[in-house]
Enzyme design. Sequence first.
Site, PDB file in Angstrom:
ATOM      1  N   ALA A  11      37.293  13.025  26.205  1.00 53.54           N
ATOM      2  CA  ALA A  11      38.196  12.475  25.193  1.00 53.54           C
ATOM      3  C   ALA A  11      38.494  13.470  24.081  1.00 53.54           C
ATOM      4  O   ALA A  11      39.593  13.480  23.524  1.00 53.54           O
ATOM      5  CB  ALA A  11      37.605  11.199  24.590  1.00 53.54           C
ATOM      6  N   HIS A  59      33.045  12.864  29.392  1.00 56.52           N
ATOM      7  CA  HIS A  59      33.149  13.374  28.023  1.00 56.52           C
ATOM      8  C   HIS A  59      34.376  14.274  27.858  1.00 56.52           C
ATOM      9  O   HIS A  59      34.268  15.432  27.435  1.00 56.52           O
ATOM     10  CB  HIS A  59      31.869  14.129  27.637  1.00 56.52           C
ATOM     11  CG  HIS A  59      31.621  14.127  26.151  1.00 56.52           C
ATOM     12  ND1 HIS A  59      30.367  14.065  25.599  1.00 56.52           N
ATOM     13  CD2 HIS A  59      32.472  14.192  25.101  1.00 56.52           C
ATOM     14  CE1 HIS A  59      30.454  14.093  24.281  1.00 56.52           C
ATOM     15  NE2 HIS A  59      31.722  14.176  23.954  1.00 56.52           N
ATOM     16  N   ARG A  82      29.299   8.038  20.875  1.00 54.99           N
ATOM     17  CA  ARG A  82      28.073   8.650  21.378  1.00 54.99           C
ATOM     18  C   ARG A  82      27.413   7.680  22.343  1.00 54.99           C
ATOM     19  O   ARG A  82      27.352   6.468  22.086  1.00 54.99           O
ATOM     20  CB  ARG A  82      27.111   8.999  20.233  1.00 54.99           C
ATOM     21  CG  ARG A  82      27.572  10.156  19.349  1.00 54.99           C
ATOM     22  CD  ARG A  82      27.431  11.486  20.092  1.00 54.99           C
ATOM     23  NE  ARG A  82      27.749  12.634  19.234  1.00 54.99           N
ATOM     24  CZ  ARG A  82      28.923  13.226  19.188  1.00 54.99           C
ATOM     25  NH1 ARG A  82      29.924  12.756  19.942  1.00 54.99           N
ATOM     26  NH2 ARG A  82      29.127  14.273  18.418  1.00 54.99           N
ATOM     27  N   THR A 100      33.890   6.033  23.088  1.00 53.62           N
ATOM     28  CA  THR A 100      34.230   7.449  23.000  1.00 53.62           C
ATOM     29  C   THR A 100      33.417   8.115  21.883  1.00 53.62           C
ATOM     30  O   THR A 100      33.721   9.241  21.487  1.00 53.62           O
ATOM     31  CB  THR A 100      35.728   7.640  22.711  1.00 53.62           C
ATOM     32  OG1 THR A 100      36.063   6.943  21.500  1.00 53.62           O
ATOM     33  CG2 THR A 100      36.580   7.119  23.851  1.00 53.62           C
ATOM     34  N   ARG A 143      36.284   9.184  11.047  1.00 53.39           N
ATOM     35  CA  ARG A 143      37.604   9.811  11.135  1.00 53.39           C
ATOM     36  C   ARG A 143      38.355   9.303  12.358  1.00 53.39           C
ATOM     37  O   ARG A 143      39.534   8.972  12.280  1.00 53.39           O
ATOM     38  CB  ARG A 143      37.457  11.338  11.217  1.00 53.39           C
ATOM     39  CG  ARG A 143      37.078  12.009   9.910  1.00 53.39           C
ATOM     40  CD  ARG A 143      36.984  13.511  10.130  1.00 53.39           C
ATOM     41  NE  ARG A 143      36.729  14.218   8.884  1.00 53.39           N
ATOM     42  CZ  ARG A 143      35.531  14.414   8.371  1.00 53.39           C
ATOM     43  NH1 ARG A 143      34.466  13.947   9.010  1.00 53.39           N
ATOM     44  NH2 ARG A 143      35.373  15.070   7.228  1.00 53.39           N
ATOM     45  N   GLU A 197      23.605  12.393  29.559  1.00 56.77           N
ATOM     46  CA  GLU A 197      24.897  12.961  29.902  1.00 56.77           C
ATOM     47  C   GLU A 197      24.662  14.350  30.496  1.00 56.77           C
ATOM     48  O   GLU A 197      24.041  15.192  29.825  1.00 56.77           O
ATOM     49  CB  GLU A 197      25.745  13.054  28.631  1.00 56.77           C
ATOM     50  CG  GLU A 197      27.229  13.112  28.886  1.00 56.77           C
ATOM     51  CD  GLU A 197      28.009  12.963  27.599  1.00 56.77           C
ATOM     52  OE1 GLU A 197      28.428  11.844  27.267  1.00 56.77           O
ATOM     53  OE2 GLU A 197      28.190  13.994  26.922  1.00 56.77           O
TER      54      GLU A 197
END
Length: 337
Positions: A297, A295, A248, A246, A167, A276
């Site tokens: 975005a 993280h 994983r 952006t 998507r 992360e």
Amino acid sequence: MRSATPPGLALFYDRGRAPDLMGDAQRDGLAPFRLLTHEPVAAPTNLPDSVLAEIELVISGWGCPCLDEPLLERMPKLRFVAHTGSAVKPIVSPSFWSRGIRISSAAAANARPVAEYALAAILWANKQVLAAREFYRDKGRPQRYPWTAPDTPGNCGPTIGIVGASRTGRHLMNLLSHFDMTVLLADPYADAAALSDANIRLVDREELAALSDVVSLHAPLTDETRGMIDAAFLARMKQGATLVNTGRGGLVDQDALVTGLRGGGIFAILDVTEPEPLPPDSPLLSLPNAFVSPHVAGAAGYETRRLANLAISETLRFHLGEPLLHEVLQRHAERFG
């Protein structure tokens, strides 16, 4: 005949992680339901059985625990979950699927801000901002940064390689159509004919690495894609090219990326990493040709209202017996992980 009693609905998420998710308009959208948790709950196991037993619908979000067998035993009426995040894998369990509970994801709403961040990173990369920053640090403010475009005969704009027609990847390709850029896509499941109509060329990952000025990652993290951006891929990238992630963190072999960045031939703009967050001594936080954001975005602040609106819309569709627009089936759940 639908019961005259509105179905019981609960909010399962950590308000501290999503303080802006439910505004007045979103609360108004919950009017058709009997709200059993007037405030979001991050630990539904602490709710009394009398409340859990009445829950038919859940709007979940960041901080929602896994809906496992012990919790579902206490929620015998649960029929549908509208998840305001993208990844449903952390909250579903084998018991969830075996009970026939349905679930939708807000991945479609979250794709927009992620694609916008990726677009900003691409535009930034094409201006050679990281190199210009280091030039500025080293030499002070120049009259003119010595910007040079790569020699690409017959092309008056940069070449952007998209890995994954997810998507977010599709949304980004639509955004890029407004710019003077050549767009390549690597995705073994993409429809080549449809892409051709959109002036997007389907290539394999090796060709994409060799031709792209910027590579942007938008594939799901699966056993097939984990570590697919490896030393060989990075070695094929053009001198001065930028990797944007952006998607994983696990898509990238991070040790190989650090080695490639230390070689000085490529740049990286990363919103996701593995692990992360990064440890304080990670080279990615100090290398001059890397930019790392924590993280951010995806939807944040007012943007999270889009996630809530989608979830509320899906919940209403389920209540009215209408087809869901964003349902995640068990066989697809891994791609929303």
